[in-house]
Design an enzyme around this catalytic site. Sequence first.
Site, PDB file in Angstrom:
ATOM      1  N   THR A  85       0.848  -1.191   0.000  1.00  0.00           N
ATOM      2  CA  THR A  85       0.000   0.000   0.000  1.00  0.00           C
ATOM      3  C   THR A  85       0.881   1.238   0.000  1.00  0.00           C
ATOM      4  OG1 THR A  85      -1.775   1.184   1.158  1.00  0.00           O
ATOM      5  CG2 THR A  85      -0.224  -0.019   2.532  1.00  0.00           C
TER       6      THR A  85
ATOM      7  N   HIS B 283       2.271 -11.494  14.318  1.00  0.00           N
ATOM      8  CA  HIS B 283       3.314 -12.015  15.207  1.00  0.00           C
ATOM      9  C   HIS B 283       3.041 -13.457  15.637  1.00  0.00           C
ATOM     10  CE1 HIS B 283       6.864 -11.702  17.444  1.00  0.00           C
ATOM     11  NE2 HIS B 283       6.639 -10.606  18.152  1.00  0.00           N
TER      12      HIS B 283
END
Length: 425
Positions: A343, A396
């Site tokens: 992006t 994560h």
Amino acid sequence: MQEIKIPELAESITEGTIAEWLVKEGDKVEKGDAIVELETDKVNVEVNAEFSGVITEITSNEGDDVSVGDTIGKLDENGEAGAASSGEAKKEEASSEKETEEPKEVPAKEAAGESKQDAAPKQNSGDVIASPAARKRARELGIDLSKVQTRDPLGRVRPEDVEAYNNAPKQDVAPSKPAKKEAAKSEKTEFDKPVERVKMTRRRQTIAKNLVEVQQNTAMLTTFNEVDMTSVMELRKQRKDKFLAKNGVKLGFMSFFTKAVVGALKEFPLLNAEIQGNELVIKKFYDIGIAVSTDEGLVVPVVRDADRKDFAGIEQDIVDLGKKARDNKLALKDLQGGSFTITNGGTFGSMMSTPILNAPQVGILGMHNIVKRPIAMPDDSIEVRPMMYIALSYDHRIVDGKEAVQFLVRIKQMLEDPYDLLLEG
């Protein structure tokens, strides 16, 4: 007479909102003609006529929510263009009968009762000639259709008549029922100053829902780095004219970043994966989503097999997908199956951001504005260089900080020495 129904759209789409009718009552259409545009969670799709004929009635208006299988209108296979719809004809006939009907004698007791109840409506909403849209809007606003005045010469109440009645200043009258008082109280705004309420589009609602789900269902973390864009900018300056003449498309920054991302994903494959239950699905393909801003919201069309395309192929795909996105012409296949997303907030002047994951992907790279800053060089001299902050948001749960940082460093290294990218491309 045939019913116009919402057809099966795609496996993942079961409902939508009518964005625009492409025809009106009385229009003649051929089988296969586009008659209505439907806004869904992901793309706008056109519904085609399944039969040839004349549109006799439209029962669902623009802005109405509809589901697969819902009837939104009627079509007469033997009708003539410009003819009044069957619904209109029946209502015109009913209106005519009411106008010519002679008054009946009313018993004295009933007449006296009427004189005492002048405020009571003399007909209920079911007796009123009104369009389906007007009835729906009246139900939403809690309005008795028999009290609504219409300017239609046939006496048909339309949605604009309901809105006019609702917006007209109300005279002070004695409260009738506690329930109505509570309803009116609930409709009052909590603001003392003027506001405007705008219904969110279906796509915007979906974007909002998905972003909240990502925040709640992933262990999202963001790491940052900066890239000296000097080499990329010099290379573009040297090659841009020949590149455009040869390929018919401009050499932009996005192809460099796409190539760098593909190279880094090959070295750190967990960033090209997703979680399915208790399993990791590590993708061996490189379909890179490129976020595109449109008036309806952000969409992420996918550049397929970016590892197999050269710079020109990537740039051409980005141009084509961007145009389709802005024209609301993206198909579902253009949006499905990406493995990683890029992006570019820098096009709007963003200096730094923490991009949100495009689930079920586990990584997204954020590009930002290029700004000249003084940089300490290896020989301790100071030079002004065009610098860009880049950000990697990652899940994560499956990507450790070490891998994420090294992934971003590898992208930095490739962009600061872009000649290798060209040779590999």
